[in-house]
Design a protein around this motif. Structure first.
Motif, PDB file in Angstrom:
ATOM      1  N   LEU A   1      50.224  40.718  47.613  1.00  0.00           N
ATOM      2  CA  LEU A   1      49.448  39.869  46.657  1.00  0.00           C
ATOM      3  C   LEU A   1      47.803  40.297  46.587  1.00  0.00           C
ATOM      4  N   GLY A   2      47.345  40.877  47.744  1.00  0.00           N
ATOM      5  CA  GLY A   2      45.945  41.375  47.643  1.00  0.00           C
ATOM      6  C   GLY A   2      46.073  42.626  46.724  1.00  0.00           C
ATOM      7  N   ASN A   3      47.285  43.448  46.642  1.00  0.00           N
ATOM      8  CA  ASN A   3      47.182  44.506  45.732  1.00  0.00           C
ATOM      9  C   ASN A   3      47.254  44.218  44.357  1.00  0.00           C
ATOM     10  N   ALA A   4      48.072  43.009  44.222  1.00  0.00           N
ATOM     11  CA  ALA A   4      48.324  42.094  42.500  1.00  0.00           C
ATOM     12  C   ALA A   4      46.579  41.788  42.170  1.00  0.00           C
ATOM     13  N   ILE A   5      45.912  41.313  43.212  1.00  0.00           N
ATOM     14  CA  ILE A   5      44.712  40.764  42.793  1.00  0.00           C
ATOM     15  C   ILE A   5      43.610  41.987  42.569  1.00  0.00           C
ATOM     16  N   ARG A   6      43.782  43.028  43.422  1.00  0.00           N
ATOM     17  CA  ARG A   6      42.985  44.425  42.905  1.00  0.00           C
ATOM     18  C   ARG A   6      43.482  44.771  41.696  1.00  0.00           C
ATOM     19  N   ASP A   7      44.782  44.684  41.202  1.00  0.00           N
ATOM     20  CA  ASP A   7      45.108  45.295  39.787  1.00  0.00           C
ATOM     21  C   ASP A   7      44.662  44.203  38.806  1.00  0.00           C
ATOM     22  N   VAL A   8      44.454  42.910  38.905  1.00  0.00           N
ATOM     23  CA  VAL A   8      43.999  41.883  37.937  1.00  0.00           C
ATOM     24  C   VAL A   8      42.591  42.440  37.865  1.00  0.00           C
ATOM     25  N   VAL A   9      41.771  42.439  38.721  1.00  0.00           N
ATOM     26  CA  VAL A   9      40.360  42.730  38.564  1.00  0.00           C
ATOM     27  C   VAL A   9      40.079  44.077  37.940  1.00  0.00           C
ATOM     28  N   THR A  10      40.866  45.104  38.140  1.00  0.00           N
ATOM     29  CA  THR A  10      40.649  46.441  37.548  1.00  0.00           C
ATOM     30  C   THR A  10      40.806  46.177  36.091  1.00  0.00           C
ATOM     31  N   GLN A  11      41.884  45.278  35.639  1.00  0.00           N
ATOM     32  CA  GLN A  11      42.270  45.018  34.312  1.00  0.00           C
ATOM     33  C   GLN A  11      41.038  44.307  33.523  1.00  0.00           C
TER      34      GLN A  11
END
Lengths: 127, 127
Positions: B108-118
Motif C-alpha cells: 500500500l505504501g508503494n501504491a501511495i508513492r505511485d499515486v503521488v508521483t502521478q
C-alpha cells in the motif's frame, strides 16, 4: 531547497499512537522518493496541517498539494478539509490544492488485489 | 463452486452512496481475480457482514477470511469487528479469520508513492 508544490500526505489522525505509526509507515516510500514531501494530520495528532503549512511558508514555499490518505471521500474531505484549506490560504497567503483521496486512484484497487493474493498464499503455507 | 476460505473485503460503510461506490471500484480487481470473493460493510450499507456470511454458509462455505479495507486499525478493528466475528461464528457455526488491515501491507505504501508521483506529473501538464 524549494520544492514547489510541497506534497502533504494528509491522514485523519488519532490519539492512538499505533494508528499514527501505521500511517507513518505508509508514508515512508513517498517521503523517501518525493523531495520535500511531508505527512500531516487533520486532528488528534501532530504535526497538524497548520504546522506543516507554516513550516513550508518559512522555507519559502507558497504552493502545496494535499494528497488525502483516505480510501474514499466522506464528510471530512467534502467539507472539513476544504474549510481548513480556505482558512490556511487566507492566513498564510499560500495556494493549496486538494487532490482526490488515494482510494479513487485505480492503483489502490490493484494493490488491494495483491494484498489479498498474498494473504491467501500465506494461509496455504504450513504453520 | 466452493471456494474455501471465502475472502470478504470489509469496508466501514456509509449512508452516502458515492462513498460506497468508491469502495466497490476498489474491490473490483479483487472480485474479478479471486473466485468467490465478496465485499461487505460493517454498518450503514448493504450487503452487511451478516448477509455475506449467511449466503456463504448456504453455499456450503464454512471458513471465511475478512480483509479489512481500512488503512489502519482503530477501535473498529480492535474491538467492534472482533465482537461481530465472535457472534457470527457462534450463530452460523463457521470459522472467520480477521486479516490485518490492508494499510499494514507494504504494497500500500508503494501504491501511495505511485499515486503521488502521478499527481505531480498531472500538475506539470498544461491545462
Amino acid at each position: 531547497m524549494n520544492h514547489d508544490p510541497r506534497i502533504i500526505l494528509l491522514a485523519h489522525g488519532s490519539s492512538d499512537r499505533r494508528w499514527c505509526q501505521t500511517f507513518e509507515k505508509l508514508a515512508t516510500p513517498t517521503l523517501d522518493s518525493v523531495p520535500g514531501s511531508r505527512i500531516a494530520y487533520m486532528e488528534l495528532a501532530e504535526p497538524s496541517l497548520e504546522t506543516i503549512i507554516s513550516e513550508g511558508k518559512n522555507d519559502g514555499i507558497t504552493t502545496f498539494t494535499i494528497v488525502p490518505l483516505f480510501l474514499a471521500a466522506g464528510r471530512h474531505l467534502r467539507k472539513d478539509v476544504p474549510g481548513m484549506i480556505e482558512e490556511l490560504q487566507d492566513n498564510h497567503d499560500v495556494t493549496i490544492t486538494l487532490a482526490p483521496p488515494i482510494g479513487e486512484n485505480p492503483q489502490l484497487g490493484n494493490a488491494i488485489r495483491d494484498v489479498v493474493t498474498q494473504e491467501l498464499e500465506r494461509q496455504k503455507q504450513p504453520a
